[in-house]
Motif scaffolding. Sequence first.
Motif, short mmCIF file in Angstrom:
data_model
loop_
_atom_site.label_atom_id
_atom_site.label_comp_id
_atom_site.label_asym_id
_atom_site.label_seq_id
_atom_site.Cartn_x
_atom_site.Cartn_y
_atom_site.Cartn_z
N ILE A 16 0.84 -1.20 0.00
CA ILE A 16 0.00 0.00 0.00
C ILE A 16 0.87 1.24 0.00
O ILE A 16 0.62 2.20 -0.76
N SER A 17 1.91 1.23 0.85
CA SER A 17 2.80 2.39 0.92
C SER A 17 3.50 2.63 -0.41
O SER A 17 3.63 3.77 -0.87
N PRO A 24 0.31 10.55 -8.04
CA PRO A 24 0.56 12.01 -8.09
C PRO A 24 -0.09 12.73 -6.92
O PRO A 24 -0.84 12.14 -6.14
N ASP A 25 0.22 14.00 -6.82
CA ASP A 25 -0.38 14.85 -5.79
C ASP A 25 -1.91 14.84 -5.96
O ASP A 25 -2.40 14.83 -7.09
N PRO A 26 -2.71 14.74 -4.89
CA PRO A 26 -2.34 14.93 -3.48
C PRO A 26 -2.03 13.64 -2.72
O PRO A 26 -1.85 13.69 -1.51
N ILE A 27 -2.00 12.50 -3.38
CA ILE A 27 -1.85 11.22 -2.68
C ILE A 27 -0.38 10.91 -2.39
O ILE A 27 -0.01 10.64 -1.25
N GLY A 28 0.46 10.92 -3.43
CA GLY A 28 1.84 10.50 -3.29
C GLY A 28 2.62 11.19 -2.19
O GLY A 28 3.23 10.51 -1.34
N PRO A 29 2.63 12.52 -2.14
CA PRO A 29 3.40 13.20 -1.09
C PRO A 29 2.88 12.95 0.33
O PRO A 29 3.59 13.21 1.29
N ARG A 30 1.64 12.44 0.42
CA ARG A 30 1.03 12.21 1.74
C ARG A 30 0.74 10.73 1.96
O ARG A 30 -0.13 10.38 2.76
N ALA A 31 1.47 9.88 1.27
CA ALA A 31 1.22 8.43 1.37
C ALA A 31 1.42 7.93 2.80
O ALA A 31 0.68 7.06 3.27
N ASP A 32 2.41 8.47 3.51
CA ASP A 32 2.68 8.02 4.88
C ASP A 32 1.49 8.26 5.79
O ASP A 32 1.21 7.46 6.70
N LEU A 33 0.76 9.35 5.57
CA LEU A 33 -0.41 9.65 6.41
C LEU A 33 -1.51 8.62 6.18
O LEU A 33 -2.15 8.16 7.13
N PHE A 34 -1.72 8.24 4.92
CA PHE A 34 -2.73 7.23 4.62
C PHE A 34 -2.34 5.88 5.23
O PHE A 34 -3.18 5.16 5.78
N VAL A 35 -1.07 5.52 5.14
CA VAL A 35 -0.61 4.24 5.68
C VAL A 35 -0.73 4.23 7.20
O VAL A 35 -1.15 3.23 7.79
N GLU A 36 -0.38 5.34 7.84
CA GLU A 36 -0.54 5.43 9.29
C GLU A 36 -1.99 5.27 9.69
O GLU A 36 -2.32 4.56 10.65
N GLY A 37 -2.88 5.93 8.95
CA GLY A 37 -4.31 5.79 9.23
C GLY A 37 -4.80 4.37 9.03
O GLY A 37 -5.61 3.86 9.82
N GLU A 195 -7.39 7.67 12.26
CA GLU A 195 -7.47 6.44 11.48
C GLU A 195 -7.63 6.81 10.01
O GLU A 195 -7.44 7.96 9.64
N LEU A 196 -7.96 5.86 9.19
CA LEU A 196 -7.93 6.07 7.74
C LEU A 196 -8.89 7.16 7.28
O LEU A 196 -8.53 8.00 6.44
#
Length: 244
Positions: A16-17, A24-37, A195-196
């Motif tokens: 997933i990470s 692309p933006d806005p997902i890629g630069p913030r992928a860590d936040l989604f994975v943490e959630g 969470e997610l």
Amino acid sequence: MGRGGVAAFYGLFWLISFVLGQMPDPIGPRADLFVEGARTTLLLTLISGAFGLGVGALVGLARTSHLWLLRLPASLFIWVIRGTPLLVQLLFVYNALPAILESMGLNVQLNEFSSAVLALALNVGAYNAEVIRAGLQAVPRGQNEAARSLGLSGTQTMVTVVMPQALRIVTPPLVNNMVALLKDSSLASSISLLELTLAGSRVSSETFLPIPVLTTVAAVYLTLTTVMTLFTDQLERRLKVVSR
């Protein structure tokens, strides 16, 4: 879940990470936040699901008891939990329960995660209790009578005769409750647990791009529920083989 399950989920989160990181933006630069959630969502589901199974077993057994002192509180618990929204229960545990306990002289602090675990465990426990009660009552009465006629006590009959047969009956609905719990855990965002769903909401509010963000959140939920269903289906097959 076993070492294989743990390794599989570690691999899943790595995948997933990696996938989100390539977007692309806005997902890629913030992928860590989604994975943490997503990690918090899965951890919340597994812990509250385990406690909820224990609550369901105790309350379900109490519902089938011949003693009204056990049946009445169990029935009242199920009535209250099933008759009120999960969102209200989460808010009550997080905002009201500590104040109630403090008024009773108990200084108990509940953070966002522990409040969510408690509320979700009680909620799914009430539904599990009804499943377990129905499973126990679905075992033919003759099985109980035959075991007692052989000299087994009531406890021995329940443990060695009734419960193994009921287990085959209750496993599929208990699995469904577990998958539903994973999705219901999204309501924990209402008490600011990261969470997610809350991770997606923060990214959406920051970027004003709700479509790719919500699509990503939905895709991660779908991935988690799919993998969890695969593991639970395997558990069902093993139980069927053992019971033959």
